[in-house]
Structure formats: C-alpha cells, structure tokens
Design a protein around this motif. Structure first.
Motif, PDB file in Angstrom:
ATOM      1  N   LEU A 208       0.870  -1.302  -0.072  1.00  0.00           N
ATOM      2  CA  LEU A 208       0.079   0.045   0.103  1.00  0.00           C
ATOM      3  C   LEU A 208       0.706   1.352   0.008  1.00  0.00           C
ATOM      4  N   PRO A 209       1.945   1.389   0.888  1.00  0.00           N
ATOM      5  CA  PRO A 209       2.683   2.732   0.717  1.00  0.00           C
ATOM      6  C   PRO A 209       3.227   3.173  -0.586  1.00  0.00           C
ATOM      7  N   PRO A 210       4.068   2.162  -1.205  1.00  0.00           N
ATOM      8  CA  PRO A 210       4.366   2.425  -2.594  1.00  0.00           C
ATOM      9  C   PRO A 210       3.259   2.521  -3.448  1.00  0.00           C
ATOM     10  N   ILE A 211       2.187   1.935  -3.502  1.00  0.00           N
ATOM     11  CA  ILE A 211       0.850   2.241  -4.354  1.00  0.00           C
ATOM     12  C   ILE A 211       0.583   3.706  -4.292  1.00  0.00           C
ATOM     13  N   LEU A 212       0.446   4.228  -3.040  1.00  0.00           N
ATOM     14  CA  LEU A 212       0.364   5.607  -2.707  1.00  0.00           C
ATOM     15  C   LEU A 212       1.253   6.608  -2.925  1.00  0.00           C
ATOM     16  N   ALA A 213       2.372   6.404  -3.096  1.00  0.00           N
ATOM     17  CA  ALA A 213       3.670   6.967  -3.752  1.00  0.00           C
ATOM     18  C   ALA A 213       3.354   7.178  -5.025  1.00  0.00           C
ATOM     19  N   LEU A 214       3.321   6.078  -5.862  1.00  0.00           N
ATOM     20  CA  LEU A 214       3.146   6.035  -7.427  1.00  0.00           C
ATOM     21  C   LEU A 214       1.720   6.907  -7.758  1.00  0.00           C
ATOM     22  N   LYS A 215       0.716   6.774  -6.804  1.00  0.00           N
ATOM     23  CA  LYS A 215      -0.478   7.670  -7.131  1.00  0.00           C
ATOM     24  C   LYS A 215      -0.121   9.023  -7.032  1.00  0.00           C
ATOM     25  N   ALA A 216       0.563   9.219  -6.145  1.00  0.00           N
ATOM     26  CA  ALA A 216       0.923  10.796  -5.703  1.00  0.00           C
ATOM     27  C   ALA A 216       1.725  11.258  -7.041  1.00  0.00           C
ATOM     28  N   LEU A 217       2.702  10.541  -7.662  1.00  0.00           N
ATOM     29  CA  LEU A 217       3.337  10.933  -8.753  1.00  0.00           C
ATOM     30  C   LEU A 217       2.361  10.948  -9.836  1.00  0.00           C
ATOM     31  N   ILE A 218       1.502  10.199 -10.071  1.00  0.00           N
ATOM     32  CA  ILE A 218       0.516  10.206 -11.215  1.00  0.00           C
ATOM     33  C   ILE A 218      -0.295  11.681 -11.155  1.00  0.00           C
ATOM     34  N   ARG A 219      -0.709  11.977  -9.933  1.00  0.00           N
ATOM     35  CA  ARG A 219      -1.254  12.945  -9.673  1.00  0.00           C
ATOM     36  C   ARG A 219      -0.483  14.209 -10.040  1.00  0.00           C
ATOM     37  N   GLU A 220       0.798  14.264  -9.640  1.00  0.00           N
ATOM     38  CA  GLU A 220       1.599  15.220 -10.018  1.00  0.00           C
ATOM     39  C   GLU A 220       1.535  15.630 -11.279  1.00  0.00           C
ATOM     40  N   ILE A 221       1.884  14.658 -12.242  1.00  0.00           N
ATOM     41  CA  ILE A 221       1.921  14.871 -13.781  1.00  0.00           C
ATOM     42  C   ILE A 221       0.585  15.292 -14.232  1.00  0.00           C
ATOM     43  N   CYS A 222      -0.301  14.678 -13.969  1.00  0.00           N
ATOM     44  CA  CYS A 222      -1.832  15.028 -14.535  1.00  0.00           C
ATOM     45  C   CYS A 222      -2.256  16.434 -13.969  1.00  0.00           C
ATOM     46  N   LEU A 223      -1.788  16.948 -12.803  1.00  0.00           N
ATOM     47  CA  LEU A 223      -2.162  18.164 -12.382  1.00  0.00           C
ATOM     48  C   LEU A 223      -1.838  19.402 -13.478  1.00  0.00           C
ATOM     49  N   SER A 224      -2.527  20.139 -13.755  1.00  0.00           N
ATOM     50  CA  SER A 224      -2.610  21.233 -14.862  1.00  0.00           C
ATOM     51  C   SER A 224      -3.457  22.192 -14.540  1.00  0.00           C
ATOM     52  N   PRO A 225      -3.053  23.482 -14.768  1.00  0.00           N
ATOM     53  CA  PRO A 225      -1.860  23.796 -15.231  1.00  0.00           C
ATOM     54  C   PRO A 225      -0.862  24.030 -14.162  1.00  0.00           C
ATOM     55  N   LYS A 226       0.383  23.511 -14.339  1.00  0.00           N
ATOM     56  CA  LYS A 226       1.448  23.744 -13.377  1.00  0.00           C
ATOM     57  C   LYS A 226       2.453  24.635 -14.107  1.00  0.00           C
TER      58      LYS A 226
END
Ligand SMILES: CC(C)(COP(=O)(O)OP(=O)(O)OC[C@H]1O[C@@H](n2cnc3c(N)ncnc32)[C@H](O)[C@@H]1O)[C@@H](O)C(=O)NCCC(=O)NCCS
Ligand SMILES: Nc1ncnc2c1ncn2[C@@H]1O[C@H](COP(=O)(O)OP(=O)(O)OP(=O)(O)O)[C@@H](O)[C@H]1O
Length: 297
Positions: free
Chosen positions: A23-41
């Motif tokens: 679970l913790p690595p899954i949450l970290a990868l989900k965080a990176l997925i959100r970071e790249i999707c968040l727009s406009p940055k």
C-alpha cells in the motif's frame, strides 16, 4: 468526469499492480501520477504542455513512473528489513538503492531527469514508513516526518557545508547562495509541506473544493514560498524571486478560487515558459503533499 480524473483512472489501472506492490508504494506512485496530471502547473510538464522543458513530455513521465515502481516497493521493504539499524547506517545503506532507481529512471527516459527529486523524497519516506511499520509504531504524518528528519540529521552539514565537491546543482547553489534544496527539506522533516502546502490542501478539501482545485491552490503556495533550487539553477535568485512574487500576487487576489483563477495560472505558465523557469522542487513537494494527506486518512 474531468480530464484530470479520467487520466488518473486510466494511468492507475495501467501502472499499478496491487499483486506486487504494498500500500505505501502504491500511494507514492499515485502521488506521482497526480503530480504529472495536475494542470496547469506553471513551467512544468503537465497535460497541457511541456512547460519550460525541451527534452521531456507527459509520456516521458509515464515511462519514468513505470520504471521506478518496483524500486518504490524495494525502498519500503528495505525499511522493514533494516528497522533496527542506526539512523546513520539506515541512510548510508539506502543511498545505493536510490542511485539504482535513478539509473532505471535515466534508462527509461533516454537520460532525461524526470524524477530525481521525487525518487529522493519517496525513497526516504517509503523506507521510513517501512521501518515504522516493522517496529509496530503508529504511522502518522508527524511521526513519519520526524523520523525522516532523524534519518537525515546532519545531511546538509555533511554533504553541503563539508565534502561539497561533486559539483551537483544542489552543491553549487549551497556554495553560491546557501540554499539547502532537497536535502534541507528532507532534514527539516518536510517543513515546507507541513507548514504550507498540506494545511492549504486540507483546508481547501474541508471547504468542499475538489482534489484538483485543492492541489492547484497548494501548488500556488509552494510556488510562493518554496526555496526551489531548480528555479535558481535556471534563472538565478532573480528567477526564484520572480516566481515567489507572481504566486504571492495571485494568492492575494484569491488564487485558484477567484473566478478567473485558472486563466491566471495559465498566464503564469506562459510567463515561466518564456523565461525558461521550471519549479521542479515544488512539483516534487506537491506529490509529497498528496501522499502525506492520503497517508493520514
Ligand atoms: C540529494 C539529491 C536530490 C542530489 O541532488 P542535487 O545535489 O542536484 O540537489 P538539489 O538540491 O538541486 O535537488 C535535486 C532535485 O530536488 C528537487 N528540489 C529542489 N529544490 C527543492 C526543495 N526546496 N525542496 C524539495 N525538493 C527540491 C528538484 O527536483 C531537484 O531537481 C539526490 O539526487 C541524491 O543524493 N541522490 C542519491 C540517491 C539518494 O541518496 N537517495 C536517498 C534516498 S532514496
Ligand atoms: N512535472 C514536472 N515537470 C518538470 N520537472 C519535474 C516535474 N515533476 C518533478 N520534476 C522535478 O524536476 C527535476 C527536473 O528539473 P530540471 O529538468 O530543471 O533539472 P535538470 O535536468 O537537473 O536541469 P536542466 O534541465 O536545467 O539542465 C526532477 O528532478 C524532478 O524531480
């Protein structure tokens, strides 16, 4: 469904394998997925454009996340298996895993630096969480961050004040401007996140705003206050001060909550691209913000 949510749904099912990841690595990868999707940055690679970058795009980040995912599990398992060693040995022994993970990233991206800062932050956070879980400690945000600070104690002194001769960006900017960058943030126990972006994010959610709006507002606060060495490496202190001022002005006008908040973020994006400024450190910290917010749920 917004484009942000639908892209996240698609990427999560493509990239996350719950049979091999805890679970913790899954949450970290989900965080990176959100970071790249968040727009406009502003200035950063996102779903709209490549920001101030010529050598990478949205797809480069997806390849990078895919390549580092198994290493995130390794960081967590490392923490579990080494829960009882001294904090200084804990840090010394995790760094070769961090470097191997960086190597996997560079191979997947044709030598482009997509996630060096993210690997550093999540390597520390995931191994710390593994350690705490193994010790049957309660795993709250203050406990996690306090333990990261313990593990990193002396890092700025050992790697920047002394032994500063590899001439990396972080080392150079410490010599020139006393900036402590990713190391200082880790050694402080993610102070900028705990004092600035996480409270803003949580307040926005509590006021009924969506995850996407809450992250955009938290991002604006990071742009306004983070001492981001990426901005300085590209634009000098002038570049950092410019971004701080523009973001603070936007916050004073109401940030993302004002009627044309998103349009103003888009204009700030254009401005940073024009000036070749990329706040990569704040991108890493917005991912850490989402991770810690969701870890504590
Ligand atoms: C310490 C690191 C980041 C060295 O990089 P460098 O000297 O260039 O440091 P620098 O301060 O410029 O930061 C590098 C990256 O951190 C991010 N960053 C920049 N400023 C900040 C900030 N204020 N806060 C947080 N992150 C930041 C950016 O993404 C940047 O590209 C790291 O790459 C490293 O030592 N890696 C080896 C592997 C390792 O030790 N891993 C540890 C646990 S996995
Ligand atoms: N969405 C994003 N867009 C751009 N950078 C990001 C993003 N997310 C995270 N970063 C961080 O920004 C860093 C990359 O920034 P940058 O390309 O400016 O660094 P560099 O390759 O060291 O320097 P330069 O490109 O100026 O030669 C990575 O370490 C990464 O962690």
């Amino acid at each position: 469904m917004s484009n942000y949510s639908s892209q996240i749904g698609r990427l999560e099912s493509e990239l996350l394998n719950p049979h091999v990841l805890s679970l913790p690595p899954i949450l970290a990868l989900k965080a990176l997925i959100r970071e790249i999707c968040l727009s406009p940055k502003p200035g950063l690679v996102d779903m709209n454009n490549n920001g101030a970058h010529q050598d990478m795009n949205f797809q480069t980040f997806i390849k990078s996340i895919s390549a580092i995912s198994s290493w995130f599990e390794d960081f967590y398992q490392y923490g579990k298996s080494n829960a009882n060693i001294s904090t200084s040995d804990f840090l010394t022994n995790i760094r070769p895993i961090g470097l191997e993970c960086e190597k996997a990233m560079f191979t997947a991206t044709n030598q482009v630096n997509t996630h060096k800062g993210g690997i550093f932050a999540f390597g520390l956070l995931l191994s710390t969480i593994g350690k705490l879980a193994q010790l049957k400690s309660s795993v709250t945000v203050p406990i996690i961050c306090n333990e990261v600070a313990n593990i990193c104690q002396g890092m700025v002194n050992n790697e920047l004040s002394q032994n500063n001769h590899r001439n990396s960006v972080g080392e150079r900017l410490f010599k020139q401007h006393n900036l402590t960058g990713a190391r200082g943030e880790a050694e402080s126990g993610y102070k900028t996140v705990n004092q600035i972006s996480l409270p803003v994010y949580q307040k926005m959610l509590n006021s009924g705003y969506s995850e996407e709006s809450a992250l955009l507002q938290a991002m604006l606060y990071l742009l306004a206050y983070n001492q981001d060495t990426n901005l300085v490496s590209r634009g000098g202190l002038e570049g950092l001060n410019f971004v701080h001022k523009e973001a603070r002005d936007l916050i004073n006008q109401g940030g993302i909550m004002q009627q044309n908040g998103r349009e103003k973020m888009l204009r700030l994006d254009d401005e940073l691209i024009k000036r070749n400024l990329s706040p990569g450190g704040s991108a890493d910290l917005i991912a850490v913000t989402w991770f810690l917010a969701n870890y504590s749920k």
